[in-house]
Design a protein around this motif. Structure first.
Motif, PDB file in Angstrom:
ATOM      1  N   HIS A 159       0.813  -1.217   0.000  1.00 34.98           N
ATOM      2  CA  HIS A 159       0.000   0.000   0.000  1.00 34.98           C
ATOM      3  C   HIS A 159       0.845   1.265   0.000  1.00 34.98           C
ATOM      4  N   SER A 160       1.894   1.296   0.856  1.00 33.95           N
ATOM      5  CA  SER A 160       2.712   2.511   0.952  1.00 33.95           C
ATOM      6  C   SER A 160       3.367   2.808  -0.382  1.00 33.95           C
ATOM      7  N   ARG A 161       3.866   1.786  -1.016  1.00 36.12           N
ATOM      8  CA  ARG A 161       4.526   1.983  -2.298  1.00 36.12           C
ATOM      9  C   ARG A 161       3.534   2.511  -3.337  1.00 36.12           C
ATOM     10  N   ALA A 162       2.361   1.896  -3.369  1.00 34.13           N
ATOM     11  CA  ALA A 162       1.328   2.330  -4.318  1.00 34.13           C
ATOM     12  C   ALA A 162       0.960   3.793  -4.074  1.00 34.13           C
ATOM     13  N   LEU A 163       0.917   4.159  -2.799  1.00 31.24           N
ATOM     14  CA  LEU A 163       0.556   5.527  -2.434  1.00 31.24           C
ATOM     15  C   LEU A 163       1.614   6.519  -2.944  1.00 31.24           C
ATOM     16  N   LEU A 164       2.887   6.186  -2.704  1.00 27.11           N
ATOM     17  CA  LEU A 164       3.968   7.076  -3.161  1.00 27.11           C
ATOM     18  C   LEU A 164       3.972   7.178  -4.681  1.00 27.11           C
ATOM     19  N   GLU A 165       3.744   6.053  -5.342  1.00 23.62           N
ATOM     20  CA  GLU A 165       3.717   6.067  -6.806  1.00 23.62           C
ATOM     21  C   GLU A 165       2.581   6.951  -7.315  1.00 23.62           C
ATOM     22  N   ALA A 166       1.463   6.876  -6.610  1.00 26.25           N
ATOM     23  CA  ALA A 166       0.309   7.697  -6.999  1.00 26.25           C
ATOM     24  C   ALA A 166       0.633   9.177  -6.831  1.00 26.25           C
ATOM     25  N   ILE A 167       1.356   9.504  -5.735  1.00 22.47           N
ATOM     26  CA  ILE A 167       1.726  10.915  -5.519  1.00 22.47           C
ATOM     27  C   ILE A 167       2.632  11.390  -6.664  1.00 22.47           C
ATOM     28  N   ALA A 168       3.606  10.540  -7.048  1.00 17.55           N
ATOM     29  CA  ALA A 168       4.506  10.898  -8.154  1.00 17.55           C
ATOM     30  C   ALA A 168       3.705  11.152  -9.428  1.00 17.55           C
ATOM     31  N   GLU A 169       2.697  10.301  -9.683  1.00 17.38           N
ATOM     32  CA  GLU A 169       1.845  10.478 -10.861  1.00 17.38           C
ATOM     33  C   GLU A 169       1.110  11.806 -10.814  1.00 17.38           C
ATOM     34  N   GLU A 170       0.594  12.120  -9.613  1.00 17.45           N
ATOM     35  CA  GLU A 170      -0.128  13.392  -9.447  1.00 17.45           C
ATOM     36  C   GLU A 170       0.778  14.576  -9.762  1.00 17.45           C
ATOM     37  N   VAL A 171       2.027  14.487  -9.249  1.00 16.18           N
ATOM     38  CA  VAL A 171       2.972  15.582  -9.473  1.00 16.18           C
ATOM     39  C   VAL A 171       3.229  15.732 -10.974  1.00 16.18           C
ATOM     40  N   ALA A 172       3.396  14.589 -11.669  1.00 19.63           N
ATOM     41  CA  ALA A 172       3.630  14.633 -13.118  1.00 19.63           C
ATOM     42  C   ALA A 172       2.435  15.281 -13.810  1.00 19.63           C
ATOM     43  N   GLU A 173       1.242  15.037 -13.294  1.00 11.84           N
ATOM     44  CA  GLU A 173       0.052  15.636 -13.906  1.00 11.84           C
ATOM     45  C   GLU A 173       0.021  17.149 -13.695  1.00 11.84           C
ATOM     46  N   VAL A 174       0.400  17.564 -12.484  1.00 12.25           N
ATOM     47  CA  VAL A 174       0.449  19.009 -12.231  1.00 12.25           C
ATOM     48  C   VAL A 174       1.464  19.650 -13.191  1.00 12.25           C
ATOM     49  N   LEU A 175       2.592  18.985 -13.353  1.00 12.18           N
ATOM     50  CA  LEU A 175       3.601  19.493 -14.292  1.00 12.18           C
ATOM     51  C   LEU A 175       3.024  19.586 -15.699  1.00 12.18           C
ATOM     52  N   ALA A 176       2.262  18.573 -16.093  1.00  9.82           N
ATOM     53  CA  ALA A 176       1.661  18.569 -17.427  1.00  9.82           C
ATOM     54  C   ALA A 176       0.730  19.757 -17.584  1.00  9.82           C
ATOM     55  N   ARG A 177       0.060  20.145 -16.493  1.00 12.23           N
ATOM     56  CA  ARG A 177      -0.844  21.293 -16.576  1.00 12.23           C
ATOM     57  C   ARG A 177      -0.075  22.602 -16.754  1.00 12.23           C
ATOM     58  N   THR A 178       1.207  22.633 -16.358  1.00 14.96           N
ATOM     59  CA  THR A 178       2.011  23.836 -16.625  1.00 14.96           C
ATOM     60  C   THR A 178       2.614  23.766 -18.027  1.00 14.96           C
ATOM     61  N   GLY A 179       2.280  22.699 -18.765  1.00 16.24           N
ATOM     62  CA  GLY A 179       2.792  22.576 -20.136  1.00 16.24           C
ATOM     63  C   GLY A 179       4.006  21.679 -20.236  1.00 16.24           C
ATOM     64  N   ALA A 180       4.409  21.042 -19.115  1.00 16.45           N
ATOM     65  CA  ALA A 180       5.593  20.177 -19.145  1.00 16.45           C
ATOM     66  C   ALA A 180       5.163  18.717 -19.213  1.00 16.45           C
ATOM     67  N   ASP A 181       5.333  18.129 -20.397  1.00 19.46           N
ATOM     68  CA  ASP A 181       4.927  16.729 -20.578  1.00 19.46           C
ATOM     69  C   ASP A 181       6.102  15.794 -20.389  1.00 19.46           C
ATOM     70  N   ARG A 182       5.794  14.606 -19.868  1.00 20.28           N
ATOM     71  CA  ARG A 182       6.831  13.632 -19.626  1.00 20.28           C
ATOM     72  C   ARG A 182       7.448  13.153 -20.943  1.00 20.28           C
ATOM     73  N   ILE A 183       8.778  13.016 -20.957  1.00 23.48           N
ATOM     74  CA  ILE A 183       9.448  12.441 -22.126  1.00 23.48           C
ATOM     75  C   ILE A 183       9.437  10.932 -21.935  1.00 23.48           C
ATOM     76  N   GLU A 184       8.916  10.230 -22.905  1.00 24.58           N
ATOM     77  CA  GLU A 184       8.855   8.770 -22.777  1.00 24.58           C
ATOM     78  C   GLU A 184      10.256   8.190 -22.958  1.00 24.58           C
ATOM     79  N   VAL A 185      10.755   7.574 -21.941  1.00 21.33           N
ATOM     80  CA  VAL A 185      12.063   6.918 -22.019  1.00 21.33           C
ATOM     81  C   VAL A 185      11.908   5.523 -21.443  1.00 21.33           C
TER      82      VAL A 185
END
Lengths: 158, 527
Positions: free
Chosen positions: A80-106
């Motif tokens: 659960h803890s790991r899933a939670l942290l991963e979800a937070i990272a995803e949320e942060v990436a989404e906030v970044l995407a809203r500022t126009g910064a999209d993830r580079i697929e690597v």
């Protein structure tokens, strides 16, 4: 014909008036210079994308948060803890995407591309290919905002 | 045709030009940054990468990446990449090509005429090498000027008709320099210069990284050291830089150091930071004091302006310490870009002056009009000149007749105004000499000395002597040092008119070498 002293005093008065005028012109010119300086500085800022620049520190903070949470998640056993942290990272990436910064697929196995990847180290693995991703990269359209931190393969490690 | 100014730095470089409202403007590079890392990566025999990507590539190919090449300027050293030896001039030329290409892309106009800046302590060889780097890059180097002079031009403190003395304090990322400049009757002169080339903003960052790591260790002594982990260390470096920036505007800031599943909250106040780095700042103040003492010994008793240059001089403690020590309020504006901007302003002015002097009034006025200069400003520019002084003493090796002791006879002394043109008479030592070896020497240490070991040989050649001459046959040696610090030496005997001409070339690159490398390197792509 005017008496001589009148002529002299007239000249003196005219000269005084002209001096004053020139002085005023000087002041106005100096003032204009100041305005040009200011407009010039503003113009420079606009040219460099004022809004984008203002977002830079915010994005830097979000990159850091994203990196840290991702790293900590990877340290944990699946649960659960790991899933939670991963979800937070995803949320942060989404906030970044809203500022126009999209993830580079690597992905592991990608050919090393210096335009998108920042080598963070080397490890044994297929030469010139991404062995692992240590931090995600972000782009705004064609412009790379932050390269992805990657470990690159080398045939032999001594 | 725009003329450009280039700050060719040890760690970062920058290019600027004067725009249509006569303001200097820095051109961003293709990566959208004002400054470009002076790092060169020889990716393949045909392709060279310069800048941030080159810096990043050091992790992969450390042997193909060159940084800090400025420290080798004027030295006879090469680095072999893909089987071809490259001189420091050639490596610097790649940095210049990248700056020029990116500026061309940003403005759409060609970069041809440039002024490149060098540290005030650079001697003839280093200046010559810098000029040649420009030529190899395919640029027309109209002049080489000292960095502190360029900075003072940007700060607008060099105005003809207003004699003044200026102290320039330049704290960069990895180097520190102080220079005293005077402006007398329109002539700009470097009085003295000093510094520490191993001291810079990076040392302040190191202290912060250590502080953050120490706070973490104290709180979590049972886990691994944060500095042993490459990723945590890199993160701490970024955090330290952010922290330093943050503490310029705020009085305290908190960094959460996360490592090995633990977190330590490190609150750092501006006072903590200042206490931690006090000795570093004190060293710069001490060197500044020493510079002022040297200036006093040369008759410059005080100064009117204190100008701060270099990104690290933005730390508030710098201005505070200097104001307290010197009793003068320092000026601080755009310290990272001041040198490039000053070079651009100088390049513009110098071109205008040269057009006027060459009789091309129409072209000069058109150039001034495009920059929106008033007639008063035009007159001011036309009247301004930079008077440079020799940074070191130059002479030839001589032998004293009685004691046969070898010594260096200096024809040009350090701080002699340039251009200098000095002729001195010498004579043969022995009967029937067939030749005289002319060895041109440059002062090596901080003080000029007659002792041969305190001087470097920078050029040599033989002057033929007519046969059958007794000892004491007269020869004449002339040193011509131009304003860029380039040296031309002529030795002659008057009987047959035999003459020997020498141009100073420490780096070993002749004009032919330069032309050849310009042609051969032009096939390489630089990105």
């Amino acid at each position: 014909m005017l008496p001589e002293h009148d002529l002299t005093s007239d000249l003196a008065a005219t000269l005084a008036r002209l001096t004053e005028e020139v002085g005023r012109e000087h002041e106005r010119a100096a003032h204009r210079e100041q305005i040009i300086d200011r407009l010039h500085a503003e113009n420079q800022e606009l040219r460099h994308g004022l809004l984008q620049e203002a977002l830079t520190p915010v994005r830097n903070g979000l990159y850091r948060l994203h990196d840290t949470v991702t790293r900590e998640a990877a340290r944990l056993e699946p649960g659960h803890s790991r899933a939670l942290l991963e979800a937070i990272a995803e949320e942060v990436a989404e906030v970044l995407a809203r500022t126009g910064a999209d993830r580079i697929e690597v992905a592991e196995g990608d050919v090393y591309d210096p335009a998108l990847h920042r080598p963070a180290g080397t490890a044994e693995g297929p030469p010139n290919r991404v062995v692992s991703v240590v931090s995600e990269g972000f782009r705004a359209g064609e412009r790379v905002l932050r390269k992805a931190g990657v470990v690159i393969g080398k045939e032999e490690i001594y | 045709m725009a003329v450009h100014g280039i700050d060719l730095g040890t760690t970062y470089s920058c290019i600027a030009s004067v725009d249509d409202v006569s303001r200097p403007t820095v051109h961003r590079n293709a990566e959208d940054a004002d400054t470009t890392p002076s790092v060169v990566f020889f990716e393949t025999p045909e392709n060279v990468v310069v800048g941030q990507t080159a810096k990043d590539s050091a992790v992969l190919e450390p042997d193909l990446v060159v940084s800090r090449v400025k420290r080798d300027m004027g030295l006879d050293v090469t680095r072999t990449m893909h089987g071809r030896p490259y001189t420091p001039e050639e490596i610097s030329a790649f940095v210049l090509r990248k700056l020029a290409a990116d500026a061309e892309m940003a403005t759409g106009s060609r970069v041809e005429d440039v002024v490149v800046t060098v540290p005030a302590y650079f001697g003839a060889a280093e200046r010559d090498a810098t000029r040649k780097a420009g030529q190899i890059a395919g640029l027309n180097v109209i002049d080489i000027i000292s960095e502190p002079i360029a900075a003072a031009i940007t700060y607008g403190v060099l105005n003809p008709g207003e004699d003044c003395r200026i102290l320039v304090y330049d704290l960069g990322g990895g180097t520190f320099d102080t220079t005293v400049i005077t402006l007398t009757g329109g002539d700009i002169e470097v009085v003295c210069t000093d510094g520490d080339h191993e001291l810079g903003g990076a040392d302040w960052d190191d202290r912060l990284v250590e502080l953050l790591a120490e706070r973490f260790r104290l709180e979590h002594p049972d886990v691994t050291d944060p500095l042993d982990d490459k990723q945590t260390e890199q993160q701490l470096r970024r955090d330290a830089e952010e922290l330093k920036k943050s503490l310029t505007s705020r009085t305290r800031h908190t960094v959460r150091v996360m490592h090995d599943g633990r977190v330590a909250k490190a609150e750092v106040s501006r006072e903590d930071f200042e206490r931690l780095t006090r000795d570093l700042l004190d060293r710069t103040v001490e060197i500044t004091r020493r510079t002022l003492a040297t200036a006093r010994s040369k008759g410059v008793e005080s100064f009117d302006h204190l100008v701060l240059v270099g990104g690290s001089s933005k730390m508030p403690s710098v201005a505070e310490a200097l104001a307290k020590e010197l009793g003068v309020q320092p000026r601080l504006q755009d310290p990272d870009l001041a040198v490039a901007k000053g070079a651009a302003l100088y390049a513009f002015e110098e071109t205008y002056r040269r057009l006027l002097a060459g009789g091309a009034r129409e072209q000069a006025e058109e150039m001034a009009a495009r920059a929106g200069l008033s007639s008063g400003e035009r007159q001011r520019i036309a009247g301004r000149t930079i008077k440079t002084v020799a940074s070191r003493a130059f002479g030839i090796k001589a032998v004293s007749v009685n004691t046969r002791r070898e010594y260096v006879a200096h024809l040009v002394q350090a701080n002699d105004p340039l251009p200098a043109d000095v002729t001195e008479g010498f004579a043969t030592l022995d009967d029937y000499q067939t030749r005289v070896a002319i060895e041109v020497m440059e002062q090596a240490g901080a003080e000029a000395s007659e002792a041969v070991e305190d001087n470097n040989r920078i050029a040599e050649g033989d002057l033929a002597i007519p046969p059958g001459k007794p000892a004491g046959f007269p020869i004449e040696v002339t040193f011509t040092l131009d304003t860029s610090g380039l040296l031309h030496v002529t030795a002659r005997e008057h009987e047959t008119g035999q003459q020997l001409d020498l141009n100073v070339q420490i780096g070993g690159m002749t004009e032919e070498d330069v032309a050849e490398s310009r042609a051969s390197l032009s096939h390489l792509t630089v990105s």
